[in-house]
Design a protein around this motif. Sequence first.
Motif, PDB file in Angstrom:
ATOM      1  N   GLU A 257       9.366  11.794   3.188  1.00 64.30           N
ATOM      2  CA  GLU A 257       9.569  12.809   2.506  1.00 64.30           C
ATOM      3  C   GLU A 257      10.631  12.468   1.035  1.00 64.30           C
ATOM      4  N   ILE A 258      11.539  12.501   1.318  1.00 57.94           N
ATOM      5  CA  ILE A 258      12.612  11.733  -0.200  1.00 57.94           C
ATOM      6  C   ILE A 258      11.985  10.807  -1.062  1.00 57.94           C
ATOM      7  N   THR A 259      10.967  10.216  -0.004  1.00 55.49           N
ATOM      8  CA  THR A 259      10.074   8.824  -1.344  1.00 55.49           C
ATOM      9  C   THR A 259       9.005  10.277  -2.508  1.00 55.49           C
ATOM     10  N   ALA A 260       8.611  10.881  -1.741  1.00 55.53           N
ATOM     11  CA  ALA A 260       7.151  11.568  -2.208  1.00 55.53           C
ATOM     12  C   ALA A 260       8.176  13.102  -3.065  1.00 55.53           C
ATOM     13  N   LEU A 261       9.260  13.393  -2.837  1.00 57.80           N
ATOM     14  CA  LEU A 261       9.782  14.170  -3.640  1.00 57.80           C
ATOM     15  C   LEU A 261      10.550  12.970  -4.603  1.00 57.80           C
ATOM     16  N   ALA A 262      10.709  11.534  -4.791  1.00 63.22           N
ATOM     17  CA  ALA A 262      11.275  10.700  -5.960  1.00 63.22           C
ATOM     18  C   ALA A 262       9.839  10.546  -6.808  1.00 63.22           C
ATOM     19  N   ALA A 263       8.757  10.588  -6.100  1.00 65.25           N
ATOM     20  CA  ALA A 263       7.232  10.521  -6.845  1.00 65.25           C
ATOM     21  C   ALA A 263       6.496  11.396  -8.044  1.00 65.25           C
ATOM     22  N   ALA A 264       7.367  12.464  -7.498  1.00 57.47           N
ATOM     23  CA  ALA A 264       6.368  13.598  -7.937  1.00 57.47           C
ATOM     24  C   ALA A 264       7.405  14.375  -9.001  1.00 57.47           C
ATOM     25  N   ARG A 265       9.366  13.962  -9.137  1.00 58.83           N
ATOM     26  CA  ARG A 265       9.906  13.855 -10.310  1.00 58.83           C
ATOM     27  C   ARG A 265      10.079  13.143 -10.633  1.00 58.83           C
ATOM     28  N   ALA A 266       9.442  12.024 -10.545  1.00 59.99           N
ATOM     29  CA  ALA A 266       8.985  10.545 -11.996  1.00 59.99           C
ATOM     30  C   ALA A 266       7.467  10.549 -12.604  1.00 59.99           C
ATOM     31  N   GLY A 267       6.669  12.205 -11.912  1.00 60.91           N
ATOM     32  CA  GLY A 267       5.510  11.865 -13.017  1.00 60.91           C
ATOM     33  C   GLY A 267       4.502  11.787 -11.769  1.00 60.91           C
ATOM     34  N   ASP A 268       4.846  10.637 -10.913  1.00 57.14           N
ATOM     35  CA  ASP A 268       3.668   9.915 -10.399  1.00 57.14           C
ATOM     36  C   ASP A 268       2.664  10.906  -9.703  1.00 57.14           C
ATOM     37  N   PRO A 269       1.296  10.884  -9.355  1.00 55.23           N
ATOM     38  CA  PRO A 269       0.378  11.603  -8.453  1.00 55.23           C
ATOM     39  C   PRO A 269       0.948  11.078  -6.639  1.00 55.23           C
ATOM     40  N   PRO A 270       0.648  11.795  -5.829  1.00 54.35           N
ATOM     41  CA  PRO A 270       1.309  12.116  -4.066  1.00 54.35           C
ATOM     42  C   PRO A 270       0.899  10.462  -3.642  1.00 54.35           C
ATOM     43  N   LEU A 271       2.387   9.838  -3.985  1.00 54.38           N
ATOM     44  CA  LEU A 271       1.632   8.328  -3.557  1.00 54.38           C
ATOM     45  C   LEU A 271       1.866   8.527  -1.935  1.00 54.38           C
ATOM     46  N   THR A 272       2.638   9.189  -1.445  1.00 50.76           N
ATOM     47  CA  THR A 272       3.127   8.895  -0.132  1.00 50.76           C
ATOM     48  C   THR A 272       1.749   8.918   0.900  1.00 50.76           C
ATOM     49  N   SER A 273       0.491   9.755  -0.045  1.00 49.54           N
ATOM     50  CA  SER A 273      -0.291   9.886   0.989  1.00 49.54           C
ATOM     51  C   SER A 273      -1.518   8.824   1.314  1.00 49.54           C
ATOM     52  N   LEU A 274      -0.823   7.303   0.784  1.00 48.30           N
ATOM     53  CA  LEU A 274      -1.563   5.761   0.453  1.00 48.30           C
ATOM     54  C   LEU A 274      -1.110   5.768   1.856  1.00 48.30           C
ATOM     55  N   ALA A 275       0.270   6.068   2.488  1.00 47.04           N
ATOM     56  CA  ALA A 275       1.228   5.272   3.706  1.00 47.04           C
ATOM     57  C   ALA A 275       0.772   5.769   5.090  1.00 47.04           C
ATOM     58  N   VAL A 276      -0.094   5.438   5.602  1.00 45.76           N
ATOM     59  CA  VAL A 276      -0.669   5.981   7.001  1.00 45.76           C
ATOM     60  C   VAL A 276      -0.353   5.312   8.208  1.00 45.76           C
ATOM     61  N   GLN A 277      -1.072   5.961   9.336  1.00 43.96           N
ATOM     62  CA  GLN A 277      -0.952   5.092  10.415  1.00 43.96           C
ATOM     63  C   GLN A 277      -1.914   3.696  11.057  1.00 43.96           C
TER      64      GLN A 277
END
Length: 179
Positions: free
Chosen positions: A60-80
């Motif tokens: 969740e924190i990584t997703a927030l950091a990506a959004a703040r950095a102007g990145d696309p939703p990068l945590t969607s790439l992290a899967v089970q």
Amino acid sequence: MAKLLPQFARWTPAALDILRETASRYGAVITVSDLADQVLVRTRVESPTSRRTWLGDFMEITALAAARAGDPPLTSLAVQRDGTVGDVYARAVLATTGDVVRDVETRAAEDRLLCYRALATDLPADGGVPRPAKVRRASSSTTSPRPGRARAAVETKPVKVCPTCFTALPATGLCDYCD
């Protein structure tokens, strides 16, 4: 809201770098477990607790950091391991956009495509399509050395951290600042 561990400040930039590297290859994903392993190796900062206690908050924190950095939703790439993102990704979307996601797997596929379109160097001419994640298993030739060829094993251990001041501990295990 996610619970903050002091280690997150060191781990988050490393996670963003790894996820950006993953997004640079169209269709690539990384397992959450492999992401955590790589983050611990790159930062050399160990967790004082089990991953189960912090991994959801960290994503969740990584997703927030990506959004703040102007990145696309990068945590969607992290899967089970089965290629799904599950409730952890739904939390990340809620934290970053305020959206309550009904079909988290479809949302993740669409968000992965945004990542590839922004960062992939091998995007198809048609721009790609949202699709379920496929976790690629390493082939046997890459996971075990060929007979007759020895591979040098490089082992890096995460650095043990003082639970009081969060500085790296010397080999004695006693903090130079606190003890």
